[in-house]
Design an enzyme around this catalytic site. Structure first.
Site, PDB file in Angstrom:
ATOM      1  N   ASP A   1      34.044  42.081  39.448  1.00 24.79           N
ATOM      2  CA  ASP A   1      34.804  42.539  40.607  1.00 24.79           C
ATOM      3  C   ASP A   1      34.066  42.209  41.908  1.00 24.79           C
ATOM      4  OD1 ASP A   1      37.106  44.200  41.479  1.00 24.79           O
ATOM      5  OD2 ASP A   1      35.552  45.522  42.271  1.00 24.79           O
TER       6      ASP A   1
ATOM      7  N   GLU B   1      35.649  37.310  40.684  1.00 24.03           N
ATOM      8  CA  GLU B   1      36.634  37.438  41.762  1.00 24.03           C
ATOM      9  C   GLU B   1      35.945  37.041  43.070  1.00 24.03           C
ATOM     10  OE1 GLU B   1      39.575  40.835  43.693  1.00 24.03           O
ATOM     11  OE2 GLU B   1      37.508  41.320  43.243  1.00 24.03           O
TER      12      GLU B   1
HETATM   13  C1  NOJ Z   1      39.132  44.240  43.491  1.00 22.28           C
HETATM   14  C2  NOJ Z   1      40.109  44.827  42.533  1.00 22.28           C
HETATM   15  O1  NOJ Z   1      40.924  43.794  42.035  1.00 22.28           O
HETATM   16  C3  NOJ Z   1      40.903  45.874  43.286  1.00 22.28           C
HETATM   17  O2  NOJ Z   1      41.957  46.368  42.515  1.00 22.28           O
HETATM   18  C4  NOJ Z   1      39.977  46.967  43.717  1.00 22.28           C
HETATM   19  O3  NOJ Z   1      40.667  47.912  44.514  1.00 22.28           O
HETATM   20  C5  NOJ Z   1      38.822  46.407  44.533  1.00 22.28           C
HETATM   21  N1  NOJ Z   1      38.223  45.269  43.909  1.00 22.28           N
HETATM   22  C6  NOJ Z   1      37.742  47.450  44.706  1.00 22.28           C
HETATM   23  O4  NOJ Z   1      37.118  47.655  43.477  1.00 22.28           O
END
Ligand code: NOJ
Length: 557
Positions: free
Chosen positions: A204, A248
């Protein structure tokens, strides 16, 4: 590349399926999906052709950000089951040829995590330095990721009269990776889940996690945060030779390259292609393939073991942040014209099928693209049946509704009374009455069957994940024509973004005798002339995948 290499670098030909246990299948009837329910759907996923399951956060959590606010990295949210249930799922999946990766959310914890509770309790707490504290926020703080929901990224904490950093919600304090104890703990968390059988992580918010700008000078700056990422990759590989990091990273291409680890390719194994995804929507809005074509053409070439992950929707808003304001407005006008469909001024909170007004031709064309663009496809649960969203939720929750299994009450997701469900089931035209797995399983013309077929063909076409990508010249702007070639051969795919049927004239290089191009998704073929020229007919929003059959070709089609 030899065909046997696909078993080593498995992620290059994988089919990744993302789901949230909470909304997939409720087995004990309490209204919340659970691991036991998921274990009963592993065969469904195997039948679909999924080879890698990405589990969204399932850890203990106050659940204020759909589980991305974790209060214990070493457990399972008791509403979903326990560690034993988790291991059963991983094991059953593995038996059916499905690897499991899990979300690694280590940029921040929940403010209810014992580390943060200790950290905020006193300046002298041994956990104080696990988070990022300052007397005053920096002069130019980063903007919040959630405009409209948060006003900034520094939160004042009255007890110790300092501010803490939170790149996301204020209840998600950022961990301080300049602290070696935090770095060790991140590796320990990874080691724990690897030991329980996972094959890697969807990481993440990678750039936020590695960013140490907010840390005050003198607090042991990390000289090279990327070195930390590389050390995690090395650790991962020591613990499990086949494990991956799918990151990500919604940044420019050059920055993405750095996160792959540059030429050494010792950083992230895979990254989502946000730029490709956003330009796909611009192409759809314009009925013009050129934005997508150019996004694909500008992708940097990756080292052999690295890979792009293609997706057309995920659990967040469909972000359009990499488009210009004018381009974004075009996409908003086409697919999310109402204010309640938009979020953060940059994205759309709808699923694909309603955005395309349920037009099966366009929906099918997009999934054909997803499985034939160079890279590895990632599906978000429910896409395979064309699920819709619940705009009345008013935020990203709109697309996080329960999986629709049958036309029964609660879409077969749960036997609990509707008010007790973890999320309401979609109503209206996309409700389970109209969109559900059971019905589509028995209908050979359904979207579900098409996705199965696309997956089958994709899995038998290693060129898609491995091959050299070429955009094929042709005069029609509405058409995307591309080929992928490698030691295994060459295939091409043509997609029509327009509502008008088309005749696509192409010239394939390296051909000096009439050569057959076999259709991979239907019966039929085309034949080039002895200069490689061929004309391919396409329906409105049509698509074709073709494999070049060279003399002596032994592949099955
Ligand atoms: C990215 C995640 O995809 C999202 O859903 C989340 O709110 C944020 N990171 C914070 O963790």
């Amino acid at each position: 590349m030899r065909i046997t290499d696909t078993s080593d670098l498995w992620w290059k030909t994988a089919v990744i399926y993302c789901l949230d246990v909470e909304t997939y299948l409720d087995w004990n009837g309490d209204g919340t999906g659970d691991f036991e329910g998921l274990s009963h759907r592993i065969d469904y996923l195997a039948e679909l052709g999924v080879t890698c399951l990405w589990l969204m956060p399932f850890y203990p959590t106050p659940n204020r950000d759909d589980g991305y606010d974790i209060s214990d990295y070493y457990g399972v949210d008791p509403r979903l089951g326990h560690l034993g249930d988790f291991v059963e799922v991983v094991r059953t999946a593995r038996d059916r040829g499905i690897r499991v990766i899990v979300d690694l959310v280590v940029n921040h914890t929940s403010d209810q995590h014992p580390w943060f509770r200790a950290s905020r309790s006193s300046i002298d707490s041994p956990y104080r330095d696990w988070y990022v504290w300052r007397d005053e926020p920096p002069e130019h703080p980063e903007a919040t990721a959630f405009p409209g929901e948060e006003t900034g990224t520094w939160q004042y904490d009255a007890k110790t009269r300092q501010y803490y950093l939170h790149n996301f919600y204020h209840f998600q304090p950022d961990l301080n990776v300049t602290n070696p104890l935090v770095r060790d703990e991140v590796a320990k968390v990874m080691g724990f889940w690897l030991q329980l059988g996972v094959t890697g992580f969807r990481v993440d918010a990678v750039p936020f996690f590695l960013d140490t700008e907010g840390v005050e000078p003198g607090h042991g700056q990390l000289k090279n945060p990327l070195a930390f990422l590389k050390s995690l990759r090395a650790f991962l590989e020591r613990r499990s030779g086949e494990a991956i990091l799918l990151g990500e990273v919604n940044l420019s291409r050059p920055k993405q390259l750095t996160y792959f680890g540059g030429d050494d390719a010792d950083g992230l194994t895979m990254q989502f292609d946000f730029i490709g995804m956003e330009n796909l929507y611009l192409s759809l809005a314009r009925q013009d393939a050129r934005p997508l074509a150019s996004a694909l053409a500008k992708r940097p070439v990756l080292p052999p073991a690295a890979q792009w992950a293609n997706f057309v929707r995920n659990h967040d808003e469909l972000t359009l942040d990499k488009l210009t304001t004018a381009q974004r407005d075009e996409v908003f006008a086409a697919f999310g014209p109402e204010p309640e469909m938009q979020m953060y001024g940059r994205g759309i909170i709808r699923r694909l099928a309603p955005m395309l007004e349920g037009d099966p031709r366009r929906i099918r064309m997009v999934y054909s693209l997803l499985f034939s663009m160079p890279g590895t496809p990632v599906l978000f649960y429910g896409q395979e049946i064309g699920m819709g969203e619940d705009l009345s939720r008013g935020d990203r929750e709109a697309v996080r509704t329960p999986m629709q299994w049958t036309h029964d009450a609660n879409g077969g997701f749960s036997s609990a009374p509707a008010p007790k469900l973890a999320a309401p089931v979609v109503s209206g035209g996309y409700s389970p009455e109209h969109v559900n797995v059971a019905r589509q399983r028995h209908d050979r013309d359904s979207l579900l069957h098409l996705i199965r077929r696309l997956i089958e063909r994709y899995r038998a076409s290693a060129e898609i994940g491995w091959g050299d990508f070429t955009l094929l010249d042709q005069p029609d702007h509405a058409i995307l024509a591309h080929s992928m070639s490698g030691d295994e051969g060459r295939m091409l795919a043509v997609h029509n973004f327009s509502a008008e049927p088309a005749l696509v004239s192409l010239t394939l290089d390296g051909i000096d005798e009439p050569t057959k191009l076999i259709d991979l998704l239907q019966d039929g073929h085309a034949t080039t002339d002895d200069h490689g020229r061929v004309e391919l007919s396409l329906d409105a929003y049509g698509y074709r995948w073709l494999r070049q059959v060279s003399p002596g070709e032994k592949r099955l089609f």
